[in-house]
Motif scaffolding. Structure first.
Motif, PDB file in Angstrom:
ATOM      1  N   ASN A  32       0.816  -1.213   0.000  1.00 43.32           N
ATOM      2  CA  ASN A  32       0.000   0.000   0.000  1.00 43.32           C
ATOM      3  C   ASN A  32       0.847   1.260   0.000  1.00 43.32           C
ATOM      4  N   ALA A  33       2.091   1.116   0.464  1.00 43.64           N
ATOM      5  CA  ALA A  33       2.955   2.291   0.615  1.00 43.64           C
ATOM      6  C   ALA A  33       4.421   1.883   0.512  1.00 43.64           C
ATOM      7  N   VAL A  34       5.260   2.880   0.283  1.00 41.06           N
ATOM      8  CA  VAL A  34       6.708   2.707   0.364  1.00 41.06           C
ATOM      9  C   VAL A  34       7.247   3.731   1.346  1.00 41.06           C
ATOM     10  N   LYS A  35       8.367   3.386   1.971  1.00 42.69           N
ATOM     11  CA  LYS A  35       8.972   4.300   2.937  1.00 42.69           C
ATOM     12  C   LYS A  35      10.455   4.419   2.651  1.00 42.69           C
ATOM     13  N   PHE A  36      10.918   5.651   2.604  1.00 37.46           N
ATOM     14  CA  PHE A  36      12.326   5.950   2.375  1.00 37.46           C
ATOM     15  C   PHE A  36      12.997   6.316   3.688  1.00 37.46           C
ATOM     16  N   GLN A  37      14.327   6.416   3.648  1.00 37.30           N
ATOM     17  CA  GLN A  37      15.108   6.910   4.778  1.00 37.30           C
ATOM     18  C   GLN A  37      15.894   8.123   4.309  1.00 37.30           C
ATOM     19  N   ILE A  71      14.594  11.762  -3.718  1.00 40.73           N
ATOM     20  CA  ILE A  71      13.498  11.211  -2.913  1.00 40.73           C
ATOM     21  C   ILE A  71      12.168  11.827  -3.342  1.00 40.73           C
ATOM     22  N   PHE A  72      12.158  13.116  -3.608  1.00 32.39           N
ATOM     23  CA  PHE A  72      10.942  13.780  -4.076  1.00 32.39           C
ATOM     24  C   PHE A  72      10.487  13.179  -5.407  1.00 32.39           C
ATOM     25  N   ASP A  73      11.421  13.008  -6.357  1.00 29.70           N
ATOM     26  CA  ASP A  73      11.088  12.411  -7.655  1.00 29.70           C
ATOM     27  C   ASP A  73      10.566  10.981  -7.495  1.00 29.70           C
ATOM     28  N   LEU A  74      11.199  10.211  -6.611  1.00 29.38           N
ATOM     29  CA  LEU A  74      10.756   8.846  -6.365  1.00 29.38           C
ATOM     30  C   LEU A  74       9.373   8.815  -5.718  1.00 29.38           C
ATOM     31  N   SER A  75       9.093   9.804  -4.888  1.00 29.58           N
ATOM     32  CA  SER A  75       7.771   9.901  -4.266  1.00 29.58           C
ATOM     33  C   SER A  75       6.693  10.138  -5.316  1.00 29.58           C
ATOM     34  N   ILE A  76       6.965  10.993  -6.259  1.00 33.84           N
ATOM     35  CA  ILE A  76       6.017  11.244  -7.355  1.00 33.84           C
ATOM     36  C   ILE A  76       5.812   9.965  -8.161  1.00 33.84           C
ATOM     37  N   PHE A  77       6.899   9.261  -8.439  1.00 25.12           N
ATOM     38  CA  PHE A  77       6.832   7.999  -9.170  1.00 25.12           C
ATOM     39  C   PHE A  77       5.948   6.991  -8.420  1.00 25.12           C
ATOM     40  N   ALA A  78       6.160   6.878  -7.116  1.00 27.38           N
ATOM     41  CA  ALA A  78       5.383   5.940  -6.296  1.00 27.38           C
ATOM     42  C   ALA A  78       3.900   6.317  -6.282  1.00 27.38           C
TER      43      ALA A  78
END
Length: 100
Positions: A32-37, A71-78
């Protein structure tokens, strides 16, 4: 209902393309979600580390760093894959880390 969060962590080895593959895999697996560090490299570990373990940890943090922009770009992708996004902050985010 079970809510599954896929930890992207440092298993991307500092590679944006590997991180995208991990996000796609999480989506296909039904997460349902992904989490970064996030760690601010200037504040996450002292460069004057004295012990071998300190030096090894600093090297690992440096190797696996993803900038706030990435991380921002990956968040948009997700989000395009209908995944919620979270982040664990190990140090505060310094907005000066963002490029102009």
């Amino acid at each position: 209902m079970t809510y599954i969060i896929a930890e992207i962590g440092i298993n991307h080895d500092g590679s944006q393309s590997v991180a995208k593959t991990l996000i796609e895999s999480a989506s296909k697996a039904g997460a349902n979600a992904v989490k970064f560090q996030y760690r601010n490299l200037k504040k996450s570990y002292e460069s004057s580390a004295k012990q071998l373990g300190d030096v090894m940890l600093k090297a690992e943090i440096d190797k696996n760093f993803l900038s706030p922009e990435i991380i921002f770009d990956l968040s948009i992708f997700a989000k395009k894959l209908n995944l919620d996004v979270g982040i664990s902050f190990f140090t505060e985010l310094d907005f000066n880390d963002f490029k102009d």
